[in-house]
Scaffold this motif. Structure first.
Motif, PDB file in Angstrom:
ATOM      1  N   MET A 127      51.017  18.289  20.219  1.00 12.43           N
ATOM      2  CA  MET A 127      49.977  18.126  19.202  1.00 12.43           C
ATOM      3  C   MET A 127      49.644  16.651  19.085  1.00 12.43           C
ATOM      4  SD  MET A 127      51.554  20.603  16.308  1.00 12.43           S
ATOM      5  CE  MET A 127      50.189  21.470  15.595  1.00 12.43           C
ATOM      6  N   THR A 128      48.339  16.326  19.122  1.00  8.50           N
ATOM      7  CA  THR A 128      47.896  14.932  19.082  1.00  8.50           C
ATOM      8  C   THR A 128      46.752  14.786  18.087  1.00  8.50           C
ATOM      9  OG1 THR A 128      48.341  14.876  21.463  1.00  8.50           O
ATOM     10  CG2 THR A 128      47.193  12.985  20.539  1.00  8.50           C
ATOM     11  N   LYS A 129      46.786  13.697  17.333  1.00  4.78           N
ATOM     12  CA  LYS A 129      45.709  13.475  16.352  1.00  4.78           C
ATOM     13  C   LYS A 129      45.391  11.988  16.231  1.00  4.78           C
ATOM     14  CE  LYS A 129      43.280  14.910  12.544  1.00  4.78           C
ATOM     15  NZ  LYS A 129      41.931  14.763  13.131  1.00  4.78           N
ATOM     16  N   VAL A 130      44.086  11.712  16.148  1.00  6.02           N
ATOM     17  CA  VAL A 130      43.611  10.354  15.845  1.00  6.02           C
ATOM     18  C   VAL A 130      43.116  10.357  14.402  1.00  6.02           C
ATOM     19  CG1 VAL A 130      41.808   8.646  16.314  1.00  6.02           C
ATOM     20  CG2 VAL A 130      42.916   9.833  18.209  1.00  6.02           C
ATOM     21  N   HIS A 131      43.541   9.383  13.635  1.00  5.10           N
ATOM     22  CA  HIS A 131      43.031   9.222  12.274  1.00  5.10           C
ATOM     23  C   HIS A 131      42.172   7.962  12.248  1.00  5.10           C
ATOM     24  CE1 HIS A 131      45.740  12.306  10.624  1.00  5.10           C
ATOM     25  NE2 HIS A 131      46.578  11.868  11.542  1.00  5.10           N
ATOM     26  N   LEU A 132      40.851   8.173  12.131  1.00  2.22           N
ATOM     27  CA  LEU A 132      39.910   7.048  12.165  1.00  2.22           C
ATOM     28  C   LEU A 132      40.110   6.130  10.965  1.00  2.22           C
ATOM     29  CD1 LEU A 132      36.583   8.870  13.136  1.00  2.22           C
ATOM     30  CD2 LEU A 132      37.877   7.291  14.579  1.00  2.22           C
ATOM     31  N   GLY A 133      40.317   4.874  11.252  1.00  5.29           N
ATOM     32  CA  GLY A 133      40.385   3.868  10.190  1.00  5.29           C
ATOM     33  C   GLY A 133      41.513   4.058   9.189  1.00  5.29           C
ATOM     34  N   ALA A 134      42.519   4.848   9.574  1.00  5.01           N
ATOM     35  CA  ALA A 134      43.533   5.249   8.591  1.00  5.01           C
ATOM     36  C   ALA A 134      44.465   4.106   8.169  1.00  5.01           C
ATOM     37  CB  ALA A 134      44.360   6.396   9.141  1.00  5.01           C
ATOM     38  N   LEU A 135      44.616   3.118   9.045  1.00  2.44           N
ATOM     39  CA  LEU A 135      45.571   2.064   8.766  1.00  2.44           C
ATOM     40  C   LEU A 135      44.801   0.766   8.525  1.00  2.44           C
ATOM     41  CD1 LEU A 135      48.633   2.754   8.980  1.00  2.44           C
ATOM     42  CD2 LEU A 135      48.670   1.149  10.886  1.00  2.44           C
ATOM     43  N   ALA A 136      44.391   0.566   7.284  1.00  5.36           N
ATOM     44  CA  ALA A 136      43.600  -0.614   6.916  1.00  5.36           C
ATOM     45  C   ALA A 136      42.402  -0.777   7.855  1.00  5.36           C
ATOM     46  CB  ALA A 136      44.471  -1.869   6.938  1.00  5.36           C
ATOM     47  N   GLY A 137      41.774   0.331   8.191  1.00  5.78           N
ATOM     48  CA  GLY A 137      40.600   0.280   9.047  1.00  5.78           C
ATOM     49  C   GLY A 137      40.889   0.484  10.529  1.00  5.78           C
ATOM     50  N   TYR A 138      42.152   0.442  10.910  1.00  2.08           N
ATOM     51  CA  TYR A 138      42.507   0.635  12.314  1.00  2.08           C
ATOM     52  C   TYR A 138      42.820   2.106  12.585  1.00  2.08           C
ATOM     53  CZ  TYR A 138      42.414  -4.363  12.566  1.00  2.08           C
ATOM     54  OH  TYR A 138      41.980  -5.656  12.512  1.00  2.08           O
ATOM     55  N   ASN A 139      42.482   2.541  13.801  1.00  2.00           N
ATOM     56  CA  ASN A 139      42.702   3.939  14.155  1.00  2.00           C
ATOM     57  C   ASN A 139      44.152   4.177  14.532  1.00  2.00           C
ATOM     58  OD1 ASN A 139      39.957   4.171  13.850  1.00  2.00           O
ATOM     59  ND2 ASN A 139      39.512   4.084  16.044  1.00  2.00           N
ATOM     60  N   LEU A 140      44.682   5.237  13.955  1.00  2.00           N
ATOM     61  CA  LEU A 140      46.065   5.603  14.198  1.00  2.00           C
ATOM     62  C   LEU A 140      46.074   6.820  15.110  1.00  2.00           C
ATOM     63  CD1 LEU A 140      48.939   4.940  12.943  1.00  2.00           C
ATOM     64  CD2 LEU A 140      48.489   6.847  11.401  1.00  2.00           C
ATOM     65  N   ILE A 141      46.950   6.824  16.109  1.00  3.02           N
ATOM     66  CA  ILE A 141      47.093   8.014  16.945  1.00  3.02           C
ATOM     67  C   ILE A 141      48.552   8.417  16.976  1.00  3.02           C
ATOM     68  CG2 ILE A 141      47.190   6.642  19.098  1.00  3.02           C
ATOM     69  CD1 ILE A 141      45.752   9.108  20.425  1.00  3.02           C
ATOM     70  N   TRP A 142      48.787   9.711  16.784  1.00  9.11           N
ATOM     71  CA  TRP A 142      50.163  10.188  16.904  1.00  9.11           C
ATOM     72  C   TRP A 142      50.205  11.444  17.738  1.00  9.11           C
ATOM     73  CZ3 TRP A 142      51.135  15.082  15.231  1.00  9.11           C
ATOM     74  CH2 TRP A 142      50.333  15.604  14.211  1.00  9.11           C
ATOM     75  N   ASN A 143      51.357  11.644  18.339  1.00 12.82           N
ATOM     76  CA  ASN A 143      51.567  12.839  19.143  1.00 12.82           C
ATOM     77  C   ASN A 143      52.997  13.317  18.940  1.00 12.82           C
ATOM     78  OD1 ASN A 143      51.031  14.620  21.694  1.00 12.82           O
ATOM     79  ND2 ASN A 143      53.022  13.671  21.991  1.00 12.82           N
ATOM     80  N   ILE A 144      53.150  14.641  18.885  1.00 17.19           N
ATOM     81  CA  ILE A 144      54.504  15.185  18.901  1.00 17.19           C
ATOM     82  C   ILE A 144      54.545  16.331  19.906  1.00 17.19           C
ATOM     83  CG2 ILE A 144      54.135  16.669  16.870  1.00 17.19           C
ATOM     84  CD1 ILE A 144      57.169  15.685  16.249  1.00 17.19           C
ATOM     85  N   THR A 145      55.585  16.327  20.700  1.00 21.12           N
ATOM     86  CA  THR A 145      55.729  17.311  21.774  1.00 21.12           C
ATOM     87  C   THR A 145      57.095  17.962  21.693  1.00 21.12           C
ATOM     88  OG1 THR A 145      54.258  16.053  23.213  1.00 21.12           O
ATOM     89  CG2 THR A 145      55.746  17.592  24.299  1.00 21.12           C
TER      90      THR A 145
END
Lengths: 138, 281
Positions: free
Chosen positions: B162-180
């Motif tokens: 599972m992978t997700k990008v959170h737009l601007g989530a970190l003080a305007g920076y995009n966060l991406i996480w993945n768990i497998t």
């Protein structure tokens, strides 16, 4: 490893204290900046043969006016969007995923050319992202 | 010699990617990278993203070259992947594990397939979710036999990512996480065979990546990969800290510091991980 992690966290949280009570609209630079972004965006579209196809029958001045209104409203400015719903505008256009993403790239170019910082660009995109469901493949 | 091969592969890839038109329907960075076993992912973890910049009406071809220089070993990996309609990914990779301290090497071929089940990495409410498998065929079983692997021919890993990008989530920076979650019996990616005296069953291992795009072209992050411990000799979880440069949709470069723990009796293996993925079509 822990040292690396704490360093990373320090880098990540470095922008964290910059949060201010002002709206995204104000941080962008208000109406003037939004108008500049929209003008740049229209230019980007005009120079993109693929995306221009979707706009060739559009009334440019109305598009400009409504998009400025919409960006103002979406970013927390004191505006009311008076245009048609995104769903209504895009139904029947059958916008593909490639064309949708290509248009996002054009909007990014428009913001970059208007000197909008990368973090602010991301926050604008985050505001607009939920509209995708009403735009794409209608 | 291996060093030269890595460099020439990288250079050839670079030339190829600059002269061809690739599928470009995805947003920059959303194709991810290529992980060690040839699947679209981070560096050591397969992600739910489909390798290549193909969108739902395009296909793509990508090639990668990776080298990890550890204290007592060197791992070279290279391969190709095909992305179809941002739905299916098919990959083939070749790993060469050099026993630089002891002499000799272990080769392994890996064939992967992945399919996206749900979602879009940016736009869907829930993370993009994919399932995949990696079939691994060991070419040089000698060392696997020596360390007591129960099987040293081939093996298959199954994973859900599972992978997700959170737009601007970190003080305007995009966060991406993945768990497998990966079901596996493999010892050290399969290079040391499958199963052992401690365990000879499939176990579920968790793997994760967390990254931030600090600019449109630069990402930094960390990864963690839980590993089985089937053999009498210890196997540790893997970690890395990475920096990726994505100048455009044709190519990306990653440098990472990899901490791979004990490998086949050699303690605390660490080193520089260098990787490049080129998008050929």
């Amino acid at each position: 490893m822990l040292r690396h992690l704490s360093l990373l966290l320090a880098i990540l949280s470095f922008g964290g204290c910059a949060s201010t009570p002002t709206t995204l609209y104000d941080q962008l630079g208000g109406q003037e900046k939004i108008a500049l972004i929209v003008d740049n965006f229209i230019k980007e579209i005009e120079f993109d043969a693929v995306i221009f196809q979707h706009f060739k029958d559009s009334d440019v001045s109305r598009f400009r006016e409504k998009l400025i209104e919409q960006l103002c409203a979406e970013t927390g400015g004191n505006c009311q969007y008076t245009g048609d719903s995104m769903e209504k505008v895009h139904t029947g256009m059958k916008i593909s995923e490639s064309d949708f993403n290509r248009t996002v790239d054009l909007l990014i170019n428009a913001m970059t050319k208007a000197d909008v910082s990368y973090p602010l660009q991301n926050r604008v995109l985050a505001k607009l992202a939920p509209m995708r469901a009403d735009i794409y493949q209608r | 010699m291996k060093q030269v091969r890595f460099l020439s592969q990288t250079f050839a890839l670079l030339l190829l990617t600059q002269t061809t038109l690739a599928g470009e329907g995805k947003l920059l960075a959303t194709a991810g990278l290529t992980q060690l076993e040839g699947s679209g992912g981070g560096g050591i973890v397969p992600w739910a993203t489909v390798a290549g910049y193909d969108s739902e009406d395009e296909f793509s071809v990508a090639a990668f070259s990776t080298q990890v220089n550890l204290d007592d070993y060197r791992l070279n990996a290279w391969g190709v992947s095909v992305g179809i309609y941002d739905r299916i990914e098919i990959s083939a990779a070749r790993q060469t594990f050099d026993l630089t301290s002891l002499g000799g090497d272990i080769n392994q071929n890996i064939f992967g397939v992945k399919t996206r089940l749900y979602g879009d990495v940016i736009y869907s409410a829930w993370p993009q979710t994919s399932i995949g498998l990696q079939y691994k065929k060991l070419q040089d079983p000698g060392v696997a036999k020596l360390v007591g692997a129960k099987s040293y021919d081939d093996g298959t890993d199954l994973y859900l990512a599972m992978t997700k990008v959170h737009l601007g989530a970190l003080a305007g920076y995009n966060l991406i996480w993945n768990i497998t979650a990966r079901a596996t019996k493999a010892n050290q990616l399969g290079l040391l065979g499958y199963g052992g005296i401690n365990n000879n069953h499939y176990e579920v291992m968790l793997e994760g990546s967390l990254g931030v795009l600090v600019s449109r072209q630069l990402a930094i992050g960390v990864e963690y990969r839980q590993k089985p411990d089937n053999l009498a000799i210890k196997e540790d979880d893997w970690k890395d800290l990475f920096v990726t440069y994505l100048p455009n949709k044709h190519v990306n470069f990653t440098a990472a510091w990899a901490q791979l723990g004990d490998i086949a009796g050699a303690k605390d293996q660490q080193g520089l991980y260098l990787s490049m993925t080129g998008y050929l079509w």
